[in-house]
Design an enzyme around this catalytic site. Structure first.
Site, PDB file in Angstrom:
ATOM      1  N   THR A  53      51.279  38.204  16.568  1.00  0.00           N
ATOM      2  CA  THR A  53      52.693  37.825  16.681  1.00  0.00           C
ATOM      3  C   THR A  53      52.830  36.321  16.922  1.00  0.00           C
ATOM      4  O   THR A  53      53.711  35.663  16.373  1.00  0.00           O
ATOM      5  CB  THR A  53      53.344  38.597  17.857  1.00  0.00           C
ATOM      6  OG1 THR A  53      53.143  39.983  17.629  1.00  0.00           O
ATOM      7  CG2 THR A  53      54.821  38.297  17.983  1.00  0.00           C
ATOM      8  N   HIS A  60      52.370  34.493  13.765  1.00  0.00           N
ATOM      9  CA  HIS A  60      53.598  34.541  12.947  1.00  0.00           C
ATOM     10  C   HIS A  60      54.604  33.493  13.441  1.00  0.00           C
ATOM     11  O   HIS A  60      55.240  32.798  12.655  1.00  0.00           O
ATOM     12  CB  HIS A  60      54.263  35.923  13.018  1.00  0.00           C
ATOM     13  CG  HIS A  60      53.487  37.014  12.362  1.00  0.00           C
ATOM     14  ND1 HIS A  60      53.164  37.004  11.034  1.00  0.00           N
ATOM     15  CD2 HIS A  60      52.967  38.158  12.849  1.00  0.00           C
ATOM     16  CE1 HIS A  60      52.467  38.101  10.739  1.00  0.00           C
ATOM     17  NE2 HIS A  60      52.334  38.814  11.825  1.00  0.00           N
TER      18      HIS A  60
END
Ligand code: NAD
Ligand code: ZN
Length: 342
Positions: free
Chosen positions: A40, A43
């Protein structure tokens, strides 16, 4: 304090001075010791399509951590300064049907640490007391720092009984690696790990896989034959998000088998639903971990001999965050830890 911040829309994270987090009467302020880098965070750092639609800068990133409590709100009685803790990164609403019934992991109104509120890539982080997990004295802080993804691994690996069963794990990223060790600890017979990256295949074998195969070179039916399996896999843990991996899992399941899907696909996937129907498969989505049954299980499994340390391959001081992110992004790594105390 210093923090790794997404200061504005666009790629990158800046190590910069920001105000210390404020705490309310029900909150806990933690001095961060170590943090884990998660997909995450990659990202968010790269500012991909998901990040662009989800993240509202400025935001301190990060949600995997261990640290030491330095201050508690006036309503907090259970914890105090000096306690070594991690935090559940899903801050739930507390009022919906599921929260009220004690099923907080099913809350639809969750705000994510380091996603929807300032995270732990910082010298301090604050969280509500209901999100704090108190570690036992002497806990290994590298391991404590990754209780969040370890929880994903445990929650997925224990979604279905694996004692005596043949388990397929697709994807040996940090979570697949830890799930391999958990499935071994929980008594699986064969654990077949499918993973294109050779570094990660080697790690999977160290974590307890019976065999780790490259899905581009070897098909799972052949692996089954070699192991003398006749029924197909009883349980599959999908931990890659890759369309080919989900399809290969479905093709190789035993009748009545169960698939737990943790991997997050980045595109639409077409599946042969006939396979689910005629093989009587159970397919279950997994998000996060159970508050706090999974945390309890992580603790007691570590105390009863489960070893996830081989999944931690790299450690950096927080000032070397760029090298740390590059290592995590390379794929030739397990879990990458940032130390915030140096
Ligand atoms: P990761 O990206 O490091 O690992 C995924 C692995 O899958 C990689 O090693 C990759 O080489 C491998 N892979 C790619 N194609 C494959 C194929 N065809 N067959 C088998 N393996 C293949 O990710 P991670 O941090 O270990 O997380 C695993 C997955 O879980 C990711 O998709 C991540 O986004 C997702 N995730 C979900 C949750 C949740 O709560 N559901 C939480 C964290 C992560
Ligand atoms: Zn809720």
């Amino acid at each position: 304090m210093l923090a790794l911040v997404k200061t504005a829309p666009g790629p990158g994270l800046s190590l910069t001075e920001v105000a210390d987090p404020l705490i309310g009467i029900n909150d806990v302020l933690i001095r961060v010791h170590k943090t884990g880098i998660c997909g995450t965070d990659l990202h968010i750092e790269s500012w991909d399509a998901w990040a662009q639609k989800t993240i509202k800068p400025p935001l301190v990133a990060g949600h995997e951590f261990v640290g030491e409590i330095v201050e508690v709100g006036s309503n907090v009685n259970d914890f105090g300064p000096g306690d070594i803790v991690s935090g559940e990164g899903h801050v739930t609403c507390g009022r919906c049907r599921h929260c009220m019934a004690g099923r907080r992991h099913l809350c639809a109104y969750t705000v994510g640490l380091g996603v929807g509120r300032d995270g732990c890539f910082a010298q301090y982080v604050s969280l509500p007391m209901t999100n704090i997990w108190h570690h036992w004295p002497g806990v290994d802080e590298d391991v404590a720092a990754i209780f969040d993804p370890f929880g994903n691994a445990v929650h997925t690996a224990l979604a279905f009984p694996v004692l005596g069963e043949d388990v397929l794990i697709t994807g040996a990223g940090p979570i697949g690696l830890m799930a391999t060790a958990v499935a071994r600890h929980a008594g699986a017979r064969f654990i077949v790990v499918s993973e294109p990256n050779p570094v990660r295949r080697d790690l999977a074998v160290r974590m307890g896989a019976t065999i780790a195969v490259d899905p581009r070179e070897r098909d799972l039916a052949d692996v089954q034959r070699k192991l003398g399996m006749v029924e197909g896999f009883d349980v599959a843990l999908e931990m890659s998000g890759a369309p080919a991996a989900i399809r290969a899992a479905m093709d190789n399941m035993a009748h009545g088998g169960s698939i737990a899907i943790l991997g997050i696909p980045t595109q639409d996937i077409s599946l042969d639903v006939n396979e689910i129907v005629f093989k009587l498969l159970t397919v279950r989505g997994i998000y996060g971990r159970e508050m706090y049954e999974t945390w309890y299980k992580m603790t007691v499994m570590l105390q009863s001999g489960l070893d996830i340390k081989p999944a931690i391959t790299h450690r950096f001081g927080f000032r070397d965050h760029e090298a740390a992110f590059a290592t995590a992004r390379s794929g030739d790594s397990g879990k990458v830890i940032l130390d915030w105390t140096a």
